[in-house]
Design an enzyme around this catalytic site. Structure first.
Site, PDB file in Angstrom:
ATOM      1  N   ARG A 226       0.857  -1.174   0.000  1.00  0.00           N
ATOM      2  CA  ARG A 226       0.000   0.000   0.000  1.00  0.00           C
ATOM      3  C   ARG A 226       0.903   1.237   0.000  1.00  0.00           C
ATOM      4  NH1 ARG A 226      -3.462  -2.947  -1.274  1.00  0.00           N
ATOM      5  NH2 ARG A 226      -5.526  -3.271  -0.355  1.00  0.00           N
TER       6      ARG A 226
ATOM      7  N   GLU B  67      -4.445   7.221  -4.943  1.00  0.00           N
ATOM      8  CA  GLU B  67      -4.660   6.515  -6.216  1.00  0.00           C
ATOM      9  C   GLU B  67      -5.985   6.941  -6.829  1.00  0.00           C
ATOM     10  OE1 GLU B  67      -4.190   2.307  -5.478  1.00  0.00           O
ATOM     11  OE2 GLU B  67      -2.125   2.574  -4.829  1.00  0.00           O
TER      12      GLU B  67
ATOM     13  N   HIS C 276      -1.430  -0.184  -9.631  1.00  0.00           N
ATOM     14  CA  HIS C 276      -1.978  -1.115  -8.637  1.00  0.00           C
ATOM     15  C   HIS C 276      -2.528  -2.382  -9.316  1.00  0.00           C
ATOM     16  CE1 HIS C 276      -3.789  -1.237  -4.324  1.00  0.00           C
ATOM     17  NE2 HIS C 276      -3.501  -2.460  -4.756  1.00  0.00           N
TER      18      HIS C 276
END
Ligand code: DGY
Length: 320
Positions: free
Chosen positions: A237, A266, A285
């Site tokens: 993360r 994000e 991601h």
């Protein structure tokens, strides 16, 4: 009467069908995160929420849904959910561990290789018409085989990354809150204190789940302890790494490069300073993004809801 659930994003038909067999379904049909006001409105009367890591399921959502019994996250990380608030109401929270382990480790290793061997830079170099001749030190990167990898967090994915690194003839180190002696022999990995791992590793892979207690776990001080040829890899993360400190460390050549699949915010802004550096490989991601794995995650998240709302034990609960 069927229980009702809310799904926060359009899912593959097969997954929706498996849920429709049991529940009244409402779903945010777009391929964008559900707007907050819609989430709050649509979850008021449901017994289950099927959500993604892009949805903040906080106290306000939980309090606003008095019938809620289960929150099922289609991700292994669950830092988007206020588990404590759910726990207080006796709501089961579930995630999708296991099914994405190997796929995420594959991507972690691909990112490591791409950063070390400058794959994207080299591809752009060719396509931009810059390739005039072979030359001795052109686009030279860092050695992968025979180097030392330091894995921070020897959980399922950390272990799967270690197995790949072993295949590449790397020297394996790890740091974990609790030492895992049994794994040391099994995998052939050695424990180090964090400062030792940072100082010895050519690759530092961050593989810990996010919680506020590990916010900026890798910051200025940690980066300063790394080698000048070292590469930082983060597929867990974004909040675990202090991006400002990382930018400084890269610009000042304190470390050699970084491979990032995750960001503090994000989607990351195209104006983010890290995106201006050629020694940083950035991905949106996609750690678990293979067709098979995403379908398995989606089905596991569905099965968790089906179990809980049919009075069975959840398959992969986060809370008790
Ligand atoms: C997760 O599951 O937490 C990943 O970040 C996405 O697969």
């Amino acid at each position: 009467m069927k229980s009702s659930i809310y799904i926060t994003r359009r899912l593959p038909d097969s997954i929706v069908e498996s849920l429709e067999a049991y529940f009244e379904i409402k779903m945010w049909e777009e391929d964008t995160p559900v707007p907050r006001e819609v989430l709050l409105r649509e979850t008021q009367n449901v017994e289950g929420i099927y959500c993604l890591l892009t949805d903040t399921i906080d106290e306000e959502v939980i309090k606003g849904a008095p019938n809620l019994k289960v929150i099922s996250n289609m991700a292994v990380g669950f830092n988007n959910i206020d588990v404590e608030a759910a726990e207080q109401r006796g709501i089961v929270v579930t995630n999708t561990p296991g099914v994405l382990t190997e796929t995420t480790a594959d991507l972690t290793f691909a990112l490591l290789m791409s950063t070390a061997r400058r794959i994207l830079e080299a591809s752009d170099y060719l396509r931009n018409g810059d390739w005039d001749t072979w030359s001795p030190m052109l686009l030279t990167g860092q050695e992968v085989h025979g180097s030392t990898i330091g894995i921070i967090g020897l959980g399922r994915i950390g272990e799967a990354v270690a197995r790949r690194a072993k295949g590449f003839g790397m020297n394996l180190l790890y740091y974990n809150r609790t030492r895992k002696i049994e794994k040391e022999e099994e995998i052939g990995i050695q424990y180090r204190e964090l400062n030792e791992l940072l100082a010895e590793s050519d690759f530092v892979c961050v593989m810990i789940p996010y919680s506020p207690s590990v916010h900026h776990f890798i910051g200025k001080d940690e980066l300063a302890q790394m080698k000048t040829n070292a590469i930082l890899i983060n597929t867990s993360r974004g909040g675990i790494v202090d991006e400002e400190a990382l930018y400084e460390a890269l610009v000042n050549k304190q470390i050699w490069g970084a491979g990032l699949d995750v960001f503090e915010e994000e989607p990351v802004s195209l104006h983010h300073p890290l995106l201006s550096l050629s020694n940083v490989v950035t991905l949106p991601h996609i750690g678990s993004a293979s067709v098979k794995t995403r379908l398995k995650m989606a089905q596991l998240a569905a099965d968790n809801i089906i179990h809980v709302l049919n009075d069975k034990s959840p398959l992969t609960p986060v809370n008790s």
